[in-house]
Design a protein around this motif. Structure first.
Motif, PDB file in Angstrom:
ATOM      1  N   GLY A   8      83.334  80.122  84.407  1.00  0.00           N
ATOM      2  CA  GLY A   8      83.924  80.947  83.370  1.00  0.00           C
ATOM      3  C   GLY A   8      83.153  82.198  83.021  1.00  0.00           C
ATOM      4  O   GLY A   8      83.605  82.999  82.201  1.00  0.00           O
ATOM      5  N   SER A  17      85.715  88.555  74.856  1.00  0.00           N
ATOM      6  CA  SER A  17      85.572  87.105  74.779  1.00  0.00           C
ATOM      7  C   SER A  17      85.511  86.493  76.172  1.00  0.00           C
ATOM      8  O   SER A  17      86.049  87.052  77.133  1.00  0.00           O
ATOM      9  N   LEU A  18      84.854  85.362  76.247  1.00  0.00           N
ATOM     10  CA  LEU A  18      84.823  84.534  77.443  1.00  0.00           C
ATOM     11  C   LEU A  18      84.821  83.086  77.015  1.00  0.00           C
ATOM     12  O   LEU A  18      84.321  82.756  75.936  1.00  0.00           O
ATOM     13  N   ARG A  19      85.353  82.242  77.883  1.00  0.00           N
ATOM     14  CA  ARG A  19      85.298  80.801  77.651  1.00  0.00           C
ATOM     15  C   ARG A  19      84.606  80.151  78.836  1.00  0.00           C
ATOM     16  O   ARG A  19      85.119  80.193  79.961  1.00  0.00           O
ATOM     17  N   SER A  21      83.128  76.783  80.786  1.00  0.00           N
ATOM     18  CA  SER A  21      83.403  75.359  80.933  1.00  0.00           C
ATOM     19  C   SER A  21      82.249  74.703  81.661  1.00  0.00           C
ATOM     20  O   SER A  21      81.593  75.316  82.502  1.00  0.00           O
ATOM     21  N   PHE A  67      80.462  82.001  68.421  1.00  0.00           N
ATOM     22  CA  PHE A  67      80.632  81.032  69.502  1.00  0.00           C
ATOM     23  C   PHE A  67      81.125  79.708  68.928  1.00  0.00           C
ATOM     24  O   PHE A  67      80.766  79.331  67.801  1.00  0.00           O
ATOM     25  N   THR A  68      81.908  78.995  69.741  1.00  0.00           N
ATOM     26  CA  THR A  68      82.384  77.667  69.368  1.00  0.00           C
ATOM     27  C   THR A  68      82.205  76.719  70.542  1.00  0.00           C
ATOM     28  O   THR A  68      82.705  76.985  71.636  1.00  0.00           O
ATOM     29  N   SER A  70      82.790  72.853  72.089  1.00  0.00           N
ATOM     30  CA  SER A  70      83.674  71.705  71.924  1.00  0.00           C
ATOM     31  C   SER A  70      83.576  70.838  73.165  1.00  0.00           C
ATOM     32  O   SER A  70      83.028  71.259  74.186  1.00  0.00           O
ATOM     33  N   TYR A  79      82.999  72.882  76.474  1.00  0.00           N
ATOM     34  CA  TYR A  79      83.385  74.287  76.483  1.00  0.00           C
ATOM     35  C   TYR A  79      82.500  75.106  75.553  1.00  0.00           C
ATOM     36  O   TYR A  79      81.938  74.585  74.586  1.00  0.00           O
ATOM     37  N   GLN A  81      83.364  78.684  73.746  1.00  0.00           N
ATOM     38  CA  GLN A  81      84.186  79.856  73.489  1.00  0.00           C
ATOM     39  C   GLN A  81      83.298  80.920  72.861  1.00  0.00           C
ATOM     40  O   GLN A  81      82.697  80.685  71.814  1.00  0.00           O
ATOM     41  N   MET A  82      83.243  82.081  73.495  1.00  0.00           N
ATOM     42  CA  MET A  82      82.361  83.144  73.045  1.00  0.00           C
ATOM     43  C   MET A  82      83.203  84.358  72.667  1.00  0.00           C
ATOM     44  O   MET A  82      83.889  84.933  73.524  1.00  0.00           O
ATOM     45  N   ASN A  83      83.149  84.725  71.398  1.00  0.00           N
ATOM     46  CA  ASN A  83      83.895  85.872  70.892  1.00  0.00           C
ATOM     47  C   ASN A  83      82.939  86.946  70.378  1.00  0.00           C
ATOM     48  O   ASN A  83      81.756  86.674  70.159  1.00  0.00           O
TER      49      ASN A  83
END
Length: 123
Positions: A8, A17-19, A21, A67-68, A70, A79, A81-83
């Motif tokens: 990813g 943003s990037l996600r 994995s 960032f999140t 999960s 995962y 999630q980077m915003n």
């Protein structure tokens, strides 16, 4: 034995943003906390985020609110999630299994590191 494969990463502009994995092999994935770390050129590997067995999470101050992390135990995947990405987020990002009971932000408390995925944020 657990094997991890990150994916990813890529090149993104500031504010993008990037996600990421991290896919894990092995049937014991759900029994461990999973962490994300990053390492920029010439710098030490640093903690980014961790998700515990009960899905509670902790973040480095530098990424909190952007960032999140999960996990999906059914898919053996964690995962990130980077915003609102910034140039200082540029690094190779690694996931790892927290196998020791020490401080969650210390890399030596983790094992089974993936090969990493490059994230580059251009200004």
């Amino acid at each position: 034995q657990v094997q991890l494969v990150e994916s990813g990463g890529g090149l993104v502009q500031v504010g993008g943003s990037l996600r990421l994995s991290c896919a894990a092999s092995g049937r014991t994935f759900s029994r461990y906390a999973m962490g994300w770390f990053r390492q920029a050129p010439g710098k030490e590997r640093e903690f980014v985020a961790i998700v515990f067995i009960d899905s509670s999470v902790l973040y480095a101050d530098s990424v909190k609110g952007r960032f999140t992390i999960s996990r999906d135990n059914a898919k053996n995947t964690v995962y990130l999630q980077m915003n609102s990405l910034k140039p200082e987020d540029t690094a190779v990002y690694y996931c790892a299994v927290k196998v020791f009971s020490g401080r969650y932000y210390q890399p030596d408390q983790y094992d089974h590191w993936g090969q990493g995925t490059q994230v580059t944020v251009s200004s």
